[in-house]
Design a protein around this motif. Structure first.
Motif, PDB file in Angstrom:
ATOM      1  N   PHE A  34       0.854  -1.188   0.000  1.00  0.00           N
ATOM      2  CA  PHE A  34       0.000   0.000   0.000  1.00  0.00           C
ATOM      3  C   PHE A  34       0.885   1.231   0.000  1.00  0.00           C
ATOM      4  N   LEU A  37     -10.748   0.080  -4.316  1.00  0.00           N
ATOM      5  CA  LEU A  37     -10.857  -0.402  -2.944  1.00  0.00           C
ATOM      6  C   LEU A  37     -12.324  -0.265  -2.553  1.00  0.00           C
ATOM      7  N   LEU A  64     -14.344   2.278   0.069  1.00  0.00           N
ATOM      8  CA  LEU A  64     -13.613   3.478   0.478  1.00  0.00           C
ATOM      9  C   LEU A  64     -14.477   4.721   0.344  1.00  0.00           C
ATOM     10  N   ALA A 123      -8.169   3.417   3.731  1.00  0.00           N
ATOM     11  CA  ALA A 123      -7.579   2.819   2.526  1.00  0.00           C
ATOM     12  C   ALA A 123      -6.574   1.728   2.900  1.00  0.00           C
ATOM     13  N   LEU A 174      -8.549  -1.424   3.841  1.00  0.00           N
ATOM     14  CA  LEU A 174      -9.141  -2.093   2.692  1.00  0.00           C
ATOM     15  C   LEU A 174      -8.069  -2.716   1.793  1.00  0.00           C
ATOM     16  N   ALA A 175      -6.938  -2.040   1.628  1.00  0.00           N
ATOM     17  CA  ALA A 175      -5.858  -2.591   0.808  1.00  0.00           C
ATOM     18  C   ALA A 175      -5.268  -3.834   1.459  1.00  0.00           C
TER      19      ALA A 175
END
Length: 439
Positions: free
Chosen positions: A152, A172, A175, A410, A413-414
């Motif tokens: 990321f 993603l 987000l 982020a 989620l990544a």
């Protein structure tokens, strides 16, 4: 800039078992580029602050992120992650903005002290590819990306006038909802039609996908941003990059997704205004240039002036329905798009005027009589931002908190779909941390 580095050093010294500070390169002027690393996980996250000289909020954000990461082991041990926070990618450019960084936070003060280097001197941009990167800041970031192979990467940007939005190299999902929640809680307008992403795919409200780079001419590359960059360089490692934009002056109209009553007339007005303003500024530049001299400082201020004036005709033609290229039509527009285009056209003009104002002021004399004209233009254009667009200053603490929340969302989620292979920093923890002032 000095305060940012000192605070990071203090934090690293206080938490030496969990944090370390190391120099990963130097700027063109020899300023150290500092990386603050937190945690001992095998998966690397890279956050880059200060890629644009006039966007300082990233510095406050990385310090906020550092405190939060150190306070929550779920972000390091629980995620098997190491956070790598690059404090500022363009420290030399940031120093040139220190004239407004201490306030007052008014549009007039900001634009009269604004600095952002010419397009060829912006360290995230790779117009000739990574192998030909000329700037030491760029080469340092590329080395860091190749070393860490992050799952990321986040680049922290700031919108001077407008709203918040995110650009991603890969979707993603979810987000946009988390971003909307953070924006609502903190009173940050979301930009639903940014000028930067006019032709880009939309992944959700205020979230856009960065297109794969392709060869473009200079003006097209500047206006469409679909060129090789450090955002895309780590794609080879499976990295997902998020570019997180936080506004300094918020404008409510950038989140109006309703269809406009007469988009053609509005676009023609924006283009006509941009053409007029560019002509005025070109005449002022022609009057001022013979009296400026040829010092490196003058050249650095003139480079962005020339770049801005270079792109104005192409932008005006691309936006005007009477001159739009049929092979490159504008997408369906909302009121948010039109507001963003009005802001963008005015931004180019007032930035150029601000840089010319600095050039004349630093020369110590004004034989061309340009300063009174520039002052009138800057005051009028800033008043239009306030009175016509409703631009209002957002306190730095709220800018940084918003940006930090989006980064953390982020990252989460990544991380759910990132590979677990060990990358970068194989000898983490084998040496003691070295305080910055003793390195």
């Amino acid at each position: 800039m000095d305060e940012l580095a000192a605070r990071a050093a203090l934090l690293a010294g206080r938490r030496s078992r969990d944090a370390r500070l190391r120099r990963v390169g130097v700027s063109r002027a020899g300023t150290p580029l500092w990386l603050l690393s937190l945690g001992r996980g095998s998966r690397q996250a890279l956050v880059v602050a200060g890629p644009h000289a006039n966007e300082p909020v990233g510095g406050a954000t990385v310090l906020r992120l550092a405190e939060r990461v150190l306070a929550d082991p779920r972000l390091t041990e629980g995620a098997d992650a190491t956070w790598n926070l690059l404090l500022c990618l363009d420290p030399d450019g940031l120093r040139r903005n220190e004239g407004w960084l201490t306030g007052p936070y008014s549009l007039g003060c900001y634009f009269r002290n604004f600095f952002r280097p010419g397009f060829h001197e912006q360290p995230e941009w790779l117009p000739d590819g990574a192998a030909a990167a000329a700037l030491p800041e760029t080469r340092a970031l590329l080395r860091l990306q190749d070393e860490l192979k992050p799952f990321f990467q986040c680049s922290l940007h700031g919108v001077d006038v407008g709203g918040g939005f995110v650009e991603l190299t890969r979707d993603l999902p979810g987000l946009d909802r988390r971003m909307a929640h953070a924006a609502a809680r903190l009173g940050i307008p979301r930009e639903l039609g940014p000028y930067d992403t006019l032709y880009w795919p939309r992944l959700g409200p205020a979230v856009y996908r960065i297109p794969r780079p392709r060869p473009r001419g200079l003006a097209a590359a500047i206006t469409e941003a679909a060129v090789e960059s450090t955002w895309c360089h780590p794609l080879r490692y499976g990295t997902v990059t998020a570019v997180v934009e936080a506004p300094m002056w918020g404008v409510p109209g950038v989140q109006d997704g309703a269809p406009p009553a007469d988009p053609g007339a509005a676009l023609h007005a924006v283009s006509t205004t941009l053409r007029h303003d560019a002509r005025v500024l070109e005449h002022l530049l022609a009057r001022v240039r013979p009296h400026l001299g040829g010092t490196p400082d003058v050249a650095r201020l003139l480079a962005p002036v020339d770049d801005y004036l270079l792109v104005c005709p192409g932008l005006a033609d691309a936006w005007d329905p009477a001159t739009t290229d049929p092979a490159r039509p504008l997408p369906p527009l909302t009121n948010a798009h039109l507001t963003a285009l009005r802001i963008a056209g005015r931004r180019i003009a007032v930035r150029t005027a601000g840089l010319l104002h600095q050039l004349v002021t630093r020369a110590g004399r004004d034989p061309a009589g340009a300063l009174p004209v520039l002052d009138r233009l800057i005051d009028a254009w800033c008043a239009a931002y306030r009175d016509d667009s409703g631009a209002r200053w957002i306190p730095v603490a709220r800018q940084a908190e918003y940006q930090a929340r989006v980064v953390l969302a982020a990252f989460d989620l990544a991380g759910r779909h990132a590979p677990r292979a060990r990358t970068g920093e194989p000898h983490w923890g084998t040496r003691p941390a070295v305080p910055m002032h003793r390195e």
